[in-house]
Design a protein around this motif. Structure first.
Motif, PDB file in Angstrom:
ATOM      1  N   PHE A 141       0.835  -1.213   0.000  1.00 26.80           N
ATOM      2  CA  PHE A 141       0.000   0.000   0.000  1.00 26.80           C
ATOM      3  C   PHE A 141       0.867   1.259   0.000  1.00 26.80           C
ATOM      4  O   PHE A 141       0.579   2.215  -0.713  1.00 26.80           O
ATOM      5  N   TYR A 194       4.484   6.603  -3.432  1.00 21.82           N
ATOM      6  CA  TYR A 194       5.655   7.158  -4.099  1.00 21.82           C
ATOM      7  C   TYR A 194       5.676   6.900  -5.602  1.00 21.82           C
ATOM      8  O   TYR A 194       6.424   7.528  -6.329  1.00 21.82           O
ATOM      9  N   PHE A 195       4.891   5.948  -6.048  1.00 22.49           N
ATOM     10  CA  PHE A 195       4.919   5.651  -7.466  1.00 22.49           C
ATOM     11  C   PHE A 195       3.517   5.301  -7.931  1.00 22.49           C
ATOM     12  O   PHE A 195       2.796   4.573  -7.250  1.00 22.49           O
ATOM     13  N   SER A 196       3.148   5.847  -9.079  1.00 21.62           N
ATOM     14  CA  SER A 196       1.811   5.537  -9.585  1.00 21.62           C
ATOM     15  C   SER A 196       1.871   5.434 -11.098  1.00 21.62           C
ATOM     16  O   SER A 196       2.868   5.793 -11.721  1.00 21.62           O
ATOM     17  N   PHE A 208       3.842   1.717  -1.049  1.00 17.74           N
ATOM     18  CA  PHE A 208       4.560   1.932  -2.306  1.00 17.74           C
ATOM     19  C   PHE A 208       3.780   2.866  -3.244  1.00 17.74           C
ATOM     20  O   PHE A 208       4.365   3.673  -3.962  1.00 17.74           O
ATOM     21  N   THR A 209       2.454   2.767  -3.198  1.00 16.77           N
ATOM     22  CA  THR A 209       1.644   3.593  -4.104  1.00 16.77           C
ATOM     23  C   THR A 209       1.725   5.077  -3.762  1.00 16.77           C
ATOM     24  O   THR A 209       1.325   5.917  -4.560  1.00 16.77           O
TER      25      THR A 209
END
Lengths: 321, 307
Positions: free
Chosen positions: B126, B131-133, B128-129
């Motif tokens: 969760f 910082y990156f999408s 991680f989203t």
């Protein structure tokens, strides 16, 4: 002898772990089935709205055709990137994005600290509370209303210019000149977020032991010295961490407010990466190219974030992970 | 002894008084200016909304309403787009916040339980989203693929949960509740659902109030989702109507068949509309604020520490 035994024991533990992973999972599923049920929709949400779109990044290397979909569209390699890097507005976009970002970063780092130090020296607690309260209020103003208010006050026929004309002064094109765009953007942002962003500093300052101040007074320190040696020293670690972390998002300037403030007279400075991505992608429907620019944006900010985190770990001992 | 100390303090204060007095004076002036900088624009919008638009435009209105009338508010009632937008925004905000709250609890509670096996993996997945999408276009295409495009759901589902708020609530579940209370509940035979409902949630009520505020403000002020995901005028939230009125300057008045003078009159009234519509859209949120101010500040603190 003892070593061997210890080794054996460790091995046994490892074995136990290895062959019981599935068993443990099943056991966990049995005892915590409600927890699994709870988190299922959340997991589904993240898969559907974050991880599936990540597979769509391949569009950056493809020529999107509606009938073929994301997976079926033909590959074009780095063509989109080449087009972007060699386009005439590439350097302008990068420069505008960084300039506006650095401007906001500096103001955003200095003003809340200044405000919380000054408000800390207000003696009347009622007045102090009123000030804090009034600076929180803009948090509830939407971006649309904020930009609308900018128009009302700073527009060409806005209140400020009406007053200036009344005083016989020349009017100032706050919203319709490329020169002033960054300033208006950054300062209106600072106006809106001041209450919110100074909360943490005010709390830190109220945690300072009053005896330190008393001792400093007894030693003959003036207020300036107390601010410098006591208050700012107290705030330094927080400031450092917040500053470093905002370095990580240097290239990520939100497009909502910029888009609303943009007009044909200020595009020379108001066109930034994110607004460009929006326009090329959703207005011109150039999906592949827009995704490529977006990916470039994400990668640069990812690198900046990693570097910032490293620096923060080294300097302040604080890490995001 | 104490008296002596006070004496010392007082003497010092007298000695340093010039520099310190100057500081307090300057500080006082700065703070008054700051207060004006915040209070006046808000106050001005309020009084301009009940003043004569001609006087407002001429810069005659400064501190008190002049030529009192409520034309702007009458126009709101007549202006269908605003009423519909208002209604839509209320629906999106209430339903969207309800979804947010349920999802946030559903995410935060399992992630706070140390005996929940996949909690670290899921948390990493969760976070991680954050910082990156996938970016704008892939997300847009996914929303379209799921059939949410141009439906009310597009205003609620793509932002169903914010990991930032999940982390705030999780830390309250983990550190804000004494372990002995949980043990007692387990001994009394409470299962997971009962524990959450009867023990945990009542204890984090203040935090939930802050999260409701965050989410509700987000929904109420959201215009970008509508810009991307909605097409039909009937679905547009208030913020989109506001943008048309305040920024684009597009005001949809029934002017057909009217005399020129009547149109000019209407245009002038439209100026007042700008002010009244800001008041009507913003004041409800500001009125809620004093009630949860205390928790609000606490919420920012936790958010700042965690984030």
């Amino acid at each position: 002898m003892r070593k061997k035994e210890a080794k054996k024991k460790a091995g046994a533990v490892r074995d136990k772990r290895k062959d019981s992973f599935l068993q443990r999972l099943i056991k966990d599923l049995k005892t915590n089935h409600i927890l699994y049920l709870m988190i299922l929709p959340v997991l589904a949400y993240y898969v559907l709205f974050s991880y599936v779109p990540m597979t769509g990044i391949q569009l950056a290397f493809k020529n999107y055709r509606i009938k073929d979909g994301i997976w079926g569209s033909p590959w074009v390699g780095l063509a989109h990137f080449r087009r972007f890097f060699s386009s005439y507005n590439f350097s302008t976009l990068i420069w505008n994005t960084l300039a506006i970002s650095v401007y906001c970063l500096i103001i955003g780092a200095v003003i809340p600290v200044l405000f919380s130090v000054l408000i800390n020296y207000i003696r009347s607690s009622k007045w102090k509370k009123t000030l804090q309260m009034v600076t929180y209020l803009p948090y509830f103003i939407s971006t649309v209303v904020l930009v609308g208010m900018l128009g009302i006050f700073l527009g060409d026929s806005g209140i400020i210019n009406v007053f200036l004309e009344k005083l016989g002064l020349e009017s100032i094109p706050f919203l319709s000149s490329g020169k002033l765009f960054r300033g208006v953007y950054a300062w209106s942002g600072a106006w809106q977020s001041l209450g919110y962003s100074s909360v943490i500093y005010i709390a830190a300052l109220s945690g300072v032991d009053q005896q330190i101040h008393e001792a400093a007074i007894v030693d003959g320190a003036s207020i300036w010295r107390r601010i410098w040696h006591i208050d700012l020293m107290e705030l330094r670690p927080t400031m450092l961490v917040l500053l470093i972390m905002s370095l990580g998002s240097l290239i990520n300037v939100g497009y909502e407010k910029v888009l609303l403030m943009q007009n044909s007279l200020n595009t020379s400075t108001s066109e930034i990466l994110s607004t460009y991505i929006y326009k090329v992608g959703l207005i011109n429907s150039d999906y592949g190219f827009s995704t490529a620019v977006g990916l470039f944006n994400s990668l640069v900010s990812m690198v900046l974030l990693l570097v910032a985190n490293r620096v923060s770990k080294k300097l302040a001992g604080y890490s995001l992970w | 002894m104490r008296k002596e100390k006070n004496m010392v303090l007082r003497r010092r204060r007298i000695q340093d008084s010039r520099a310190d007095k100057a500081f307090y004076a300057v500080n006082g002036v700065v703070m008054v200016l700051l207060f004006v900088l915040y209070a006046w624009p808000l106050w001005f919008v309020l009084i301009a909304s009940v003043s004569d638009p001609n006087l407002v435009q001429a810069g005659e209105v400064l501190l008190w309403p002049k030529g009192f009338h409520l034309e702007g508010y009458k126009l709101i009632v007549e202006y269908k787009d605003i009423l519909r937008g208002y209604f839509n925004s209320v629906v999106y905000t209430v339903a969207g916040t309800a979804i947010n709250l349920v999802m946030t609890i559903f995410a935060a509670y399992p992630l706070s339980r140390k005996d929940f096996m996949p909690r670290k993996t899921l948390a990493a997945l969760f976070i991680f989203t954050m910082y990156f999408s996938g970016g704008l276009i892939p997300t847009f295409l996914q929303v379209k693929n799921l059939g949410l495009y141009n439906t009310p759901w597009a205003m609620m589902i793509p932002c169903a949960v914010s990991i930032y708020n999940v982390l705030i609530l999780r830390s309250f579940f983990m550190y804000g509740i004494p372990a002995s209370l949980e043990e007692a509940a387990v001994l009394d035979g409470a299962n997971t659902a009962q524990m959450l409902w009867h023990v945990m949630l009542p204890l984090v009520k203040p935090t939930l109030a802050v999260l409701v505020l965050y989410y509700a403000v987000g929904h109420w002020n959201d215009y970008f989702s509508a810009l991307i995901y909605l097409k039909d005028k009937e679905l547009m939230p208030l913020q989109t109507v506001l943008r048309d009125i305040l920024i684009v300057g597009k005001i949809d008045m029934q002017t057909g068949g009217m005399e020129m003078e009547a149109i000019i009159q209407k245009m002038k009234q439209a100026q007042t509309l700008k002010y009244s519509v800001i008041v009507v859209s913003t004041v409800p949120l500001m009125l809620v604020y004093p009630f949860i101010q205390k928790h609000f500040v606490k919420g920012i603190m936790v958010g700042a520490v965690k984030g």
